[in-house]
Design a protein around this motif. Structure first.
Motif, PDB file in Angstrom:
ATOM      1  N   GLN A 105       0.794  -1.070   0.092  1.00  0.00           N
ATOM      2  CA  GLN A 105       0.060   0.033   0.128  1.00  0.00           C
ATOM      3  C   GLN A 105       0.973   1.270  -0.115  1.00  0.00           C
ATOM      4  N   ASP A 106       2.013   1.192   0.770  1.00  0.00           N
ATOM      5  CA  ASP A 106       2.687   2.368   1.061  1.00  0.00           C
ATOM      6  C   ASP A 106       3.757   2.484  -0.218  1.00  0.00           C
ATOM      7  N   TRP A 108       5.857   3.668  -3.206  1.00  0.00           N
ATOM      8  CA  TRP A 108       5.504   4.815  -3.995  1.00  0.00           C
ATOM      9  C   TRP A 108       4.931   4.775  -5.227  1.00  0.00           C
ATOM     10  N   GLN A 111       1.353   4.486  -4.480  1.00  0.00           N
ATOM     11  CA  GLN A 111       0.847   5.951  -4.353  1.00  0.00           C
ATOM     12  C   GLN A 111       0.647   6.678  -5.466  1.00  0.00           C
ATOM     13  N   GLU A 114      -2.379   5.972  -7.259  1.00  0.00           N
ATOM     14  CA  GLU A 114      -3.580   6.661  -6.468  1.00  0.00           C
ATOM     15  C   GLU A 114      -3.613   7.907  -7.000  1.00  0.00           C
ATOM     16  N   ARG A 115      -2.609   8.683  -7.027  1.00  0.00           N
ATOM     17  CA  ARG A 115      -2.637  10.066  -7.583  1.00  0.00           C
ATOM     18  C   ARG A 115      -3.150  10.258  -8.973  1.00  0.00           C
TER      19      ARG A 115
END
Length: 314
Positions: A105-106, A108, A111, A114-115
């Motif tokens: 999940q964490d 990069w 992430q 997600e962005r």
């Protein structure tokens, strides 16, 4: 009697020095990995390595691939939400790209997915140099993303000068860490494949690692380990002299007033990371990837990932 007493005293001093040298090399981890001792293996362990390794890249092995998706990328919770998609991003690099110490999940790349709201395929691999990352992209025919990012951590530059990671850190866990290497001949790149194709090759290289002629970390070279052999005090003295010669004394003069000079990154060591050859090699590797991207009608970008020393220095 006096002669005998002197001989005993000399022998005692010599024995004490040898013992201290052995203890230092055994007890201090940072010293132990700087001495070269030929690793040993048996048929079973080597056969397992040969059967599970990547034949071109060295790794990820088939065991490592079991922890990845069927396409060889890190699982990403965000991708499950956005796939299938006509647009996606793929990333290549080392453990900093893979995000080894982060959860799925964490990480990069997850992430970033997600962005952006589109899938980001994480093809980073622990321990990779720029050469392996570029080569993995070239071999990965399943990568149909229209954008690709090459993550480059500074240590990756040095890894591109290495054919056997065991020579960089003589840890037992790295005894099978053979990899290909690109050699720059003029303005052309030549791929030197993995040199170990059988147990006889392994034993020959372990006994005479200088046969890895394109490895900048060969024993007793400027950057490689020191042969650990009797008299051990001589081996220890050789390592000590090398460390003294390589120590960046300007750090002492700079501390504590000039933080930038004190935190000068190790790859700025003369003749290694910033040598004209290594710079030209990295440029050629990036150009190779960009050419591959153009032929596959995709956009490619290079992401420079700084270390803490580099952030403090610059």
């Amino acid at each position: 009697m006096r002669l005998a007493a002197r001989a005993v005293a000399v022998a005692a001093v010599f024995g004490t020095i040898e013992l201290l040298s052995m203890l230092a090399a055994t007890v201090v981890p940072d010293l132990r990995i700087r001495f070269y001792v030929a690793p040993v293996t048996d048929n079973r362990a080597f056969t397992e390595y040969l059967q599970t390794r990547h034949p071109v890249l060295g790794w990820p092995s088939t065991k490592m691939l079991q922890e990845l998706t069927p396409r060889g990328m890190r699982p990403s919770p965000a991708n499950a939400k956005y796939e299938p998609s006509s647009r996606c991003v793929s990333v290549y690099g080392d453990s900093f790209t893979f995000s080894s110490e982060a959860t799925d999940q964490d990480a990069w790349p997850n992430q970033l997915a997600e962005r952006l709201g589109i899938p980001v395929h994480n093809f980073g691999v622990d321990g990779y140099g720029v050469d392996q990352a570029v080569l993995r992209h070239s071999l990965n025919e399943t990568d149909t993303c229209n954008v690709t990012i090459l993550g480059v951590f500074s240590d990756d530059i040095v890894r591109s000068l290495n054919q056997w990671n065991y020579l960089r850190e003589t840890k037992e866990s790295l005894r099978f860490s053979f990899k290909p290497v690109f050699v720059l001949d003029g303005d052309r790149l030549r791929l030197e494949p993995i040199k170990v194709q059988g147990l006889a090759d392994y034993r020959r290289i372990a006994a005479a690692p200088d046969s890895l002629t394109e490895d900048w970390f060969r024993p007793n070279g400027a950057f490689g380990p020191v042969h650990w052999r009797f008299p051990y005090s001589v081996s220890t003295a050789k390592l000590g002299l090398r460390l003294i010669r390589r120590f960046q004394w300007n750090r002492i003069r700079a501390f504590p007033s000039d933080v930038r000079r004190w935190n000068r990154p190790f790859w700025r060591e003369p003749g290694l990371g910033l040598s004209p050859y290594s710079i030209a090699l990295q440029r050629a590797l990036v150009d190779m990837m960009l050419k591959d991207c153009r032929e596959r009608d995709k956009k490619c970008y290079v992401l420079l990932i700084p270390s803490i020393d580099e952030l403090l220095a610059y």
